[in-house]
Structures are given as C-alpha cells and as structure tokens.
Design a protein around this motif. Sequence first.
Motif, mmCIF file in Angstrom:
data_model
loop_
_atom_site.group_PDB
_atom_site.id
_atom_site.type_symbol
_atom_site.label_atom_id
_atom_site.label_comp_id
_atom_site.label_asym_id
_atom_site.label_seq_id
_atom_site.Cartn_x
_atom_site.Cartn_y
_atom_site.Cartn_z
ATOM 1 N N ASP A 125 0.809 -1.223 0.000
ATOM 2 C CA ASP A 125 0.000 0.000 0.000
ATOM 3 C C ASP A 125 0.838 1.267 0.000
ATOM 4 O O ASP A 125 0.312 2.359 -0.186
ATOM 5 N N ARG A 177 -3.823 7.474 -0.881
ATOM 6 C CA ARG A 177 -3.697 7.544 -2.338
ATOM 7 C C ARG A 177 -3.052 8.857 -2.799
ATOM 8 O O ARG A 177 -3.075 9.173 -3.990
ATOM 9 N N THR A 184 2.343 8.691 -6.998
ATOM 10 C CA THR A 184 0.957 8.545 -6.590
ATOM 11 C C THR A 184 0.791 7.168 -5.953
ATOM 12 O O THR A 184 0.870 6.138 -6.638
ATOM 13 N N LEU A 186 -0.729 3.855 -4.088
ATOM 14 C CA LEU A 186 -1.918 3.049 -4.331
ATOM 15 C C LEU A 186 -2.781 2.879 -3.082
ATOM 16 O O LEU A 186 -3.992 2.723 -3.172
ATOM 17 N N ASP A 189 -5.801 0.426 -2.888
ATOM 18 C CA ASP A 189 -5.954 -0.178 -4.214
ATOM 19 C C ASP A 189 -4.797 -1.108 -4.570
ATOM 20 O O ASP A 189 -4.787 -1.698 -5.647
#
Length: 274
Positions: A125, A177, A184, A186, A189
């Motif tokens: 992450d 995020r 950028t 995640l 996600d």
Amino acid sequence: MSEEVGRVTAAWLGLREPADAAARAPELVEPVRRHLAGNPLTVVHDLGTGTGSMGRWLAPRLSGPQHWVMYDRDPDLLEHAKAEMTDTAAGGAPVTVETRQRDITRLTAEDLAGASLITASALLDMLTVEEIERIVAVCADTGCPTLLTLSVIGRVALTPADPLDAELTEAFNAHQRRTVDGRTLLGPDAVRATVEAFGRRGVDVTVRSSHWRLGPEQADLTAEWFDGWVGAACEQRPELTGPAAAYAARRLAEAAAGRLGVVVEHNDLLANCE
C-alpha cells in the motif's frame, strides 16, 4: 522510492508486531511448506524487512535449513532485524541471515537469483502502480512462490460506532492515495493492482483476509494507530480538524478504558504456489 514516504520507526514496528503475527493468514503457509518440502536449503528474500517481523513469524513455521536475505533502505532497521532474527526453524534446523540495504522497487532478477521464496509484509500500500509492476515482474521471473502479507484494503470498523467514523475513513483512504514527490501511492488499491499485475503474467494469486482485531489487550497499539489514522485524515482534509478533536478525545478515552474495538482490514496474497 522517496526516503520519507513509508518511513517507519522500530518502536512502531515493535508495537504492531503481535497484532501482525495474529492477523497473518496461516492457511497460506501450508502450500508454501508443501512447495518447499525436500529443499536442502530454503532461501527466502524478504522485501522491506523493517525490524524483521516476517522472518520471526515465518521461519519457525517452515521446516529445514533456511537462509534469509533481508532488504530495506534503513540500515538501523536492518541491524535490528539481523540481531533479533530467530536462528531455528521448525524441527530445529538452522536459520541464517544476511542483510542488503537497497531500494526494493529497483531490484533485478540478478538480486533475487537463487530465491526459493519471496516475502514482504505491510508494503504494497506504500507503492505506486509502476513500482508494483516492477516488483511483480521480478518476482514472477524467479518462478518461486511470493507471499505478500498485511496490505490495507481501506476498510476500518470501530465499535461502538460514531457518526464521524465513515468520514474519517474516507479521508484517510484519500491520504493513502496521495501524490508525494511525483509518486501517486496506491494505498487500499494496492491489492487489486498486485493481483492484476501477476495475472497479466499468467500467475495465479490466492487472497486471504488478515485483519487486525484490536481490543482492551492492545490498548497501546490502538491509541498509536488511532492517532496516526486521525492525523492523516485531517492532513488530507483540514476542515475535519475541529470536529476530529472532540471525536479523538472520546475515542482515546474509550480505548484507555478498554471499551473501544477496532478492526483494520488487510489482505494476504500468495502468488505462484500451487
């Protein structure tokens, strides 16, 4: 990979280690154990080692002699990991360790040559799409199992419920995020992105839940996690700072009194291990 994004302290890693150990999905260890059975030496490459909690958790669950290669960019954490690593596997076989100070998003097939198993914990992450693509590519090229544990998936449940819970969760996930120094992240996600990246290379992935379940026995961890969670949410959405102050005071009082329950949802992934 930025030196600041994802920076952690040994104190925080030590505080969370028991919760991590309790949360990891033990059912993913059995196929790994079967795959490695009969190896004269199992060589484990652990990415983003931190203080070495993954090795302390997994090495005693695997049989036979093991050699762990631990990667991190922080030399102090690597020193801690090496000093605190268990020296005994299941059945009493020896465990040895070496450390490598590296940016794990830039590892090559040559770095991982000879690996029997690749592992990581609480890492995905904090990465970008491009970084996950590079890591997945090099892991898939080795042809060996890859066990990636404790990636947050953006869901938190607090008991008793509070009207601000959902708003702070949303703000925290947006913070996860965020874009930092052109990267950028995640955040929640990352699990989906990792599964898809392996899938594009024809590698199957098994996904299992590995949730933190924090109660009165973990009050110190709950308070530390909660402070960081609220702080990140307010950094992302400064207008929450006022309402969050009273909310945090209530929640921390509940935690101190043993009345606050927290579930932080994670997933564990096992790739390339049939």
